[in-house]
Each structure stands twice: as structure tokens, then as C-alpha cells.
Design an enzyme around this catalytic site. Structure first.
Site, PDB file in Angstrom:
ATOM      1  N   SER A 141      34.633  43.762  35.352  1.00  0.00           N
ATOM      2  CA  SER A 141      34.427  42.978  36.564  1.00  0.00           C
ATOM      3  C   SER A 141      34.139  43.906  37.738  1.00  0.00           C
ATOM      4  CB  SER A 141      35.676  42.158  36.877  1.00  0.00           C
ATOM      5  OG  SER A 141      35.736  41.068  36.011  1.00  0.00           O
ATOM      6  N   ASP A 179      30.393  36.334  43.773  1.00  0.00           N
ATOM      7  CA  ASP A 179      31.644  37.017  43.405  1.00  0.00           C
ATOM      8  C   ASP A 179      31.611  38.504  43.787  1.00  0.00           C
ATOM      9  OD1 ASP A 179      34.054  37.739  42.315  1.00  0.00           O
ATOM     10  OD2 ASP A 179      33.732  36.719  40.406  1.00  0.00           O
ATOM     11  N   HIS A 209      36.863  38.452  42.884  1.00  0.00           N
ATOM     12  CA  HIS A 209      38.101  38.217  42.136  1.00  0.00           C
ATOM     13  C   HIS A 209      38.870  39.517  41.876  1.00  0.00           C
ATOM     14  CE1 HIS A 209      35.644  38.753  38.323  1.00  0.00           C
ATOM     15  NE2 HIS A 209      36.777  39.248  37.880  1.00  0.00           N
TER      16      HIS A 209
END
Ligand code: ARG
Length: 718
Positions: free
Chosen positions: A652, A220, A85
Site C-alpha cells: 500500500s 487513496d 489509508h
């Protein structure tokens, strides 16, 4: 009684350190006080191995990715791991209907295949320095009203000194709400290439349904590479650039993790608000969060409708959609959990304690009452503020139209200066492609209609711009809905900003009257100017009071509890959080294991769902148990795991590192039961969701067939 007190106190301290070992995003330069505790939890490295400015340390492998995420170097050729992402925008930008790497994945089999990403950056921290004394000295005697400007000036001077005649980039940041200031010096790379990505059916598996939730089965991750010039220094993209040779890269452990194992997360958390007052929480829960969600509902609904009609529209809007959906769900969860965990009441209790302690202390006694009082005025305008961002600027055409402001100013000058006009034209030309690349007329016209109608209904009439009266004059409209539909139809029919060719024509011969009369420009200017003139002064006045009092509030909290270790709110600077792998119980009678497996991916498989459609190649590998060295002891693949580390957005892609300093996973999310985490850390519920590095390597190796990449890495097997 008296004698008991010290004993009681030390007992409290002890429980505090044990219970809260996981809480805290610590500045790596200041970890010394935490070191004993880190060792107790399982760290085997020295403080210098974690952070040192003279010899290579772990910090040299941690990379701020594109200003919003974290990544880590995993080979001596500058190979970077981050989340899918985090790479999503770049991956989508490379995707076309005929070469659709967002849906199909991409695995570079040689350096020549790697894809350039204009504008992308990757920064490595060189050093950090406490500059509080210097900033505070500069602020002595400065009026509160001028403090922000003065601060900006001194920050700039410090940054300039730190970077003059060097290749470095620097930033000064405020900590503990202006109780301390630190300088950060970076080496900022600008030639960053895409190396590999799984298809989004793996990288975004579970989609918005599973987002912010555990148990999770998302792969991810995506892979990039830093390129440097022949001197191994940052340089703009050039085909002559070479893979960067880092000072340090992370070894990768595929030994696997057990409950209780030590983990730390090193990265760039963006923003937390852990010292928020109960008044701020009330405003968020009652006003700004629900409004943001309601307004985003509209964009998501209208985009989705068009995305479902055509693949090319879907590729065009995917990245914007994912961004808006991510924080749409975030605000739903945050509101829900702030209520469930009674954070408002919790904050009220600690405020009561603070007020009692502050009694008779002139510096502190009025802090909280002053903040409370400032909210009374602010609450009348706060919704309007949210609406400027999430409504007026949320229609693509409105957002784009406002970028013509500088050109209007230049054209309007009593003696128009050609240099100024040309500068504004150049800026607009520079932004054109990016805008039209993700602009979809059909959805944006609907969005403009619905959003402006929401503004009309939900913002008090005495705050509306005068132009609202014009909008309401639509002929032959029977309902409010029709009025705003007609208004939007008119904007889209008559604005030259709807089509790139018309903008080009306009920019070739810009005319002030034409710009001012353009319906998109006229719309956004009237709403925006009304905000600047009538609403923003209230928001600014509130900001000044709230900031000044919050500085004192945090200072007071520290004085009140001198034995407590305080950590600063996240502010996109390098932090380390440490703790352990830990399962949890989300509710009575339910326990969540600390890891998920490929078997779980197959359980969720649903070929009819875009979010849960497992690619056939992965099913094949699963059926044949073709897991290579990445299998766990049950001959399955571990997909994700959870720890009690303290992270937020910006983390992230951060490396999850074991006690030996080896990479074991990538942090990528938080869990639903602790969505209030940015405001309040609840150690019972708060977890970090990580993709297991064995799943990442399995994907690269077995699914992507990119053994060339596996060979670059240093994989620790036992
Ligand atoms: N919630 C994650 C974060 O903010 C992003 C997850 C991306 N996946 C998604 N389905 N939107 O870091």
C-alpha cells in the site's frame, strides 16, 4: 515420441514466461535473470538504475513507511507520497471535533504548518546481503527444537555487526521458508511530518463498500515529509530539523497510461503464503477464516452503533474500525475466491505431482504426508488459537488488562525488586494515553459480553479455562446471553482499568491482591494462561513440524523444476514486481476497463451516504472542468487504473513506475475476483488497483490549493 519431448518442454517454458510475466515479487538484488523479460515488456532502464548500492538508484526513493506500508520520495526536500489509508491513524490522531482534518482534509502551505507524528518511522534500504551460509553454518547439528532460538541468536549477531558504530538499523529475514537468509541494512528516520491529506470523502471514497473492489474511485493518498538533522541524518523530532535531501527522488509523469503499458511496483509487501499446502487451505476455508469474520462482525457492529451516535466517538474509533473492517472483508473475499478458483483442488494436483516425483527419494517422500498428519492434531486446537487473538484479546479491556502481566510478575517475586516494579509501572504509564485515546466503554462492554459468549459456544468445553465455570454462575440470568451481559457489566463496574484516573491511583501504590482480583485482569489472565498451558504446546508442535517440512517442500519443488524461476514469499522486504496495465473480464460477458474517471466519482455521488458523499468543492471543480494540466484527452480526470502487477498488503502506497522510471500512480488495493491472491496467483483475474498520479496532483493543486507542493516536484508533461 522421444524427440518431441525437448520441443514440448521448451514450448511449455515459453508459455510459462509469457503467461506469468506478471507473477512474482522479486528481490531487487536478484533481478538480473528477469531483466530481458522486463525489457521485452517495456522497461527502458538499466539494472543499475533500478538497484545499486554505490550510486543513486530507484531503490533510494522507496521508503518503508511506518513498518507497514510503502511510500516514495517525490522531491529533493524529502516529500513522501503514500496512501490515505496508510496515513489514516496519524490523520485521525490529529483530528478533533474543532479541527477535524479527517473529514475536512489538510494542506500545509508552508513547512511550519506540517504536523509532527510521534513514533512514526520511515526507512530507506542501504544495502542487502546474502547471509545464508553464515546462518546455515551456525545451525549445523542444532536440534530442531532449539533451531528458532539459535537462529534468533545468529540473526542478532549479524544485525549487530552490520550496525555497530553506525546510525543504521538492520534485520535478517528468512526466505523460501528457511532455504535462504538475507540481511537488510536501513537508514531509519524518526521525524516524519504530515503535509497534506484529502478529506476522507476523497481519500476513503467508497469506504468499506468499494474496498477490495474494482471499478474504484478512491483518491487513496496522503503526503508526508522526512526531516533530518543538519547533517541530513536520522534524528528524533526537533524544531531545528530540516527537510531530508534524498539521494534520489522520483520524477512524476502526467502523460497518462494506455492498455499494455509497462508498469512496475517497488515496495515492501508484507506477507504471502504462495507455497501453502492444500491442508492449510482447508483449515483456512473451513475454520479460521469464517471464525475470524464472525468474531469481527461483533466488534464492527458494536463500534458502529456508538460511532453513529456521536462524532467524537466516531473520530475516536475510526482508525481501529477501518483496520478491523479491512481484513474482515479480506477474509470473506479470500474464502469466497479460494473456493471459486478451486485453489484446494489446484494445490492437490501439484501435491500429487510432487509426491510422484518424490517417490523413492528419502529426503522428500514423507514431506507432504508428514504435514498432512500434523494438521490432524492441530485442527483440534486451531480455532482456540484464532479465538485468543480475535476474541479474548479483541475486547479492548482484555487486551489492555494483559499488559499488567509484567507488573504482577514483579510484585509476586519472592523478594520484590523495586527497580523491576518501577520499570513495569513506567511501561504501563507509557501505554496509557494510547489506550484511552481509542477506548469507548459503551461499545467495549457489549463486545466483551458477545465475544465471551461466542467463546463459550464455539470452543470445545474441554478446552475452556476453569474460570468459565465462575462466569456461568451469574445470578438471576435467564439466558446464555444474559449470563455474559451480566459478566461484562460486572467487569466494567468493578475493574480499575476502565478509568484512567483509577489506573493512575493504582500505579501510584500498586498492590498484588488488588491486581489479581481485578475482574478484567482475572478474566484475561485465566483465558490467556489456559491457552499458554494447554493449547499453545499443540500449536508449537505443529509449527515445528510444518516449518521443517515446508523447508524441504520448497527445496524439493525447486529441484523438481530446475528451469522455473522461483520468487520468495513476501516478508516485508523490498521487492519489485513488473508487468503491464491490463483490463480484465470478471465474469462471462463483462469486461472492466483499465481506468476510472471523475465522471465515475460523480455517478457514485450519494449525499445521504457517508461512504459516497462527494465534497461540494470537488463537484464545483468537475462542473467547471477546472482540471488544469491534469485533464485527459476527453477533458476528464483519470482517477484510478489497474495493472497485472503482483502485490499484497504492505505494498500500500507503493509507487507504480513506468518504463522510464517515472511515477505514474500509487498502488492501494487488490480486486475482489482474486482475493485468494496471497495464497495463489491467478493471472486471469489478479490485478493491482492504483490511484492515478494525475488525480493526486489535481487534488493537491486544484482541490487543496497547495501549489507550494506542486512546485517542489519534477513533473514530466510530454
Ligand atoms: N484494502 C486496502 C488494503 O488493504 C485498504 C483500503 C483502505 N480503504 C478502506 N475502505 N478500508 O491495502
Amino acid at each position: 515420441m522421444k524427440k518431441l519431448l525437448p520441443l514440448l518442454l521448451s514450448f511449455q517454458l515459453l508459455t510459462f514466461t509469457i503467461a506469468k510475466a506478471d507473477e512474482g515479487m522479486w528481490l531487487p538484488m536478484l533481478l538480473k535473470n528477469n531483466y530481458a523479460e522486463m525489457q521485452r515488456l517495456g522497461l527502458k532502464l538499466t539494472p543499475e538504475q533500478l538497484y545499486d548500492i554505490n550510486t543513486a538508484s530507484l531503490k533510494d526513493a522507496i521508503v518503508w513507511f511506518n513498518g507497514g506500508c510503502t511510500s516514495e520520495i517525490v522531491s529533493d526536500k524529502g516529500l513522501l507520497f503514500t496512501n490515505h489509508h496508510c496515513g489514516y491513524g496519524a490523520i485521525a490522531a490529529h483530528s478533533t471535533a474543532s479541527d477535524n482534518i479527517l473529514d475536512n482534509g489538510f494542506w500545509a502551505k508552508s513547512l511550519a504548518d506540517e504536523k509532527d507524528n510521534p513514533g512514526m518511522t520511515a526507512s530507506i534500504l542501504v544495502r542487502m546481503e546474502d547471509v545464508s551460509d553464515r546462518v546455515n553454518k551456525a545451525l549445523v547439528g542444532v536440534d530442531v527444537k532449539d533451531a528458532e532460538a539459535k537462529k534468533a541468536e545468529i540473526f542478532k549477531a549479524i544485525q549487530k555487526e552490520a550496525t555497530d558504530k553506525t546510525i543504521y538499523d538492520a534485520t535478517v529475514k528468512s526466505f523460501f521458508r528457511d532455504n535462504a537468509y538475507y540481511l537488510f541494512v536501513f537508514e531509519k528516520f524518526t521525524d516524519i511530518r504530515l503535509v497534506a491529506t484529502p478529506p476522507q470523502s476523497i481519500g476513503k471514497f467508497g469506504g468499506d463498500t468499494d474496498n477490495w473492489m474494482w471499478p474504484r474511485h478512491t483518491g487513496d493518498f496522503s503526503v508526508f515529509r522526512i526531516y533530518a538533522n543538519k547533517d541530513n541524518k536520522p534524528a528524533p523530532y526537533s524544531k531545528d530539523n530540516l527537510p531530508y535531501h534524498p539521494k534520489k527522488f522520483l520524477n512524476i509523469s502526467i502523460k497518462g497510461l494506455q492498455e499494455g503499458d509497462y508498469t512496475m511496483v517497488y515496495g515492501f509487501p508484507g506477507r504471502t503464503n504462495r507455497y501453502e499446502t492444500s491442508f492449510g487451505i482447508q483449515t483456512a476455508v473451513e475454520k479460521t477464516n469464517p471464525a475470524t469474520v464472525d468474531l469481527r462482525d461483533i466488534r464492527l457492529r458494536d463500534w458502529k452503533e456508538e460511532m453513529d451516535k456521536s462524532d467524537s466517538v466516531r473520530l475516536l474509533l475510526s482508525s481501529k474500525y477501518a483496520q478491523i473492517a479491512n481484513y474482515w472483508k479480506y477474509y470473506i473475499g479470500q474464502t469466497e475466491q479460494l473456493k471459486r478458483l478451486k485453489v484446494f483442488e489446484e494445490k492437490q494436483n501439484s501435491e500429487k505431482k510432487f509426491n510422484e516425483w518424490a517417490k523413492g527419494k528419502p529426503e522428500y517422500a514423507s514431506v507432504l504426508p508428514t504435514i498432512e498428519n500434523a494438521y490432524v492434531d492441530y485442527n483440534k486446537y486451531v480455532l482456540h488459537r484464532t479465538y485468543i487473538g480475535e476474541c479474548v484479546m479483541a475486547s479492548s479491556i482484555g487486551f489492555y488488562a494483559l499488559s499488567f502481566q509484567d507488573l504482577e510478575k514483579a510484585l509476586k517475586a519472592p523478594k520484590p525488586d523495586t527497580a523491576e516494579i518501577n520499570k513495569a509501572i513506567r511501561t504501563l504509564k507509557g501505554g496509557e494515553d494510547a489506550f484511552y485515546k481509542s477506548f469507548n466503554i459503551a461499545s467495549d462492554q457489549k463486545i466483551l459480553a458477545s465475544l465471551t459468549e461466542m467463546f463459550y459456544k464455539n470452543i470445545p468445553a474441554d478446552q475452556h479455562p476453569a474460570y468459565m465455570a465462575e462466569i456461568l454462575k451469574q445470578k438471576k440470568a435467564k439466558t446464555t446471553k444474559e449470563i455474559f451481559e451480566k459478566f461484562a457489566a460486572n467487569v466494567f463496574k468493578n475493574s480499575f482499568m476502565v478509568h484512567k484516573a483509577d489506573v493512575d491511583k493504582f500505579l501510584a501504590k500498586p498492590d498484588l491482591k488488588q491486581l489479581q482480583n481485578d475482574p478484567a485482569y482475572h478474566f484475561v489472565k485465566s483465558f490467556y494462561d489456559n491457552y499458554i498451558t494447554n493449547i499453545k504446546p499443540h500449536a508449537d508442535a505443529f509449527g515445528l513440524i510444518n516449518n521443517a517440512q515446508s523447508t524441504k517442500y520448497i527445496k524439493g519443488l525447486m529441484e523438481m523444476d530446475p528451469s522455473k524461476k522461483f520468487y520468495p514469499d513476501a516478508n516485508s522486504t523490498l521487492r519489485l514486481t513488473y508487468g503491464n496495465v491490463q483490463s480484465y473480464s470478471p465474469k462471462d460477458a463483462v469486461t472492466y476497463k483499465y481506468y476510472t474517471t471523475l465522471t465515475g466519482v460523480m455517478e457514485k455521488d450519494d449525499p445521504k451516504s457517508f461512504e459516497f458523499n462527494v465534497p461540494s468543492k470537488l463537484k464545483e471543480l468537475y462542473k467547471n472542468k477546472d482540471f488544469g494540466q491534469y485533464a485527459n484527452k476527453d477533458n476528464d480526470i483519470n482517477v484510478a487504473f489497474i495493472t497485472n502487477n503482483d502485490i499484497t498488503g504492505g505494498n500500500s502506497g507503493s509507487p507504480v513506475i513506468n518504463g522510464n522510471g517515472e511515477l505514474v500512480g500509487l498502488a492501494f488495493d487488490g480486486n475482489w475476483e482474486a482475493m485468494s491472491g496471497d495464497i495463489y496467483f491467478d493471472s486471469k483475474y489478479k490485478r493491482t488497483i492504483c490511484v492515478d498520479v494525475r488525480y493526486v496532483l489535481f487534488m493537491i493543486d486544484k482541490f487543496g490549493g497547495a501549489s507550494n507542493l506542486i512546485k517542489e516536484m519534477n513533473i514530466i508533461k510530454n
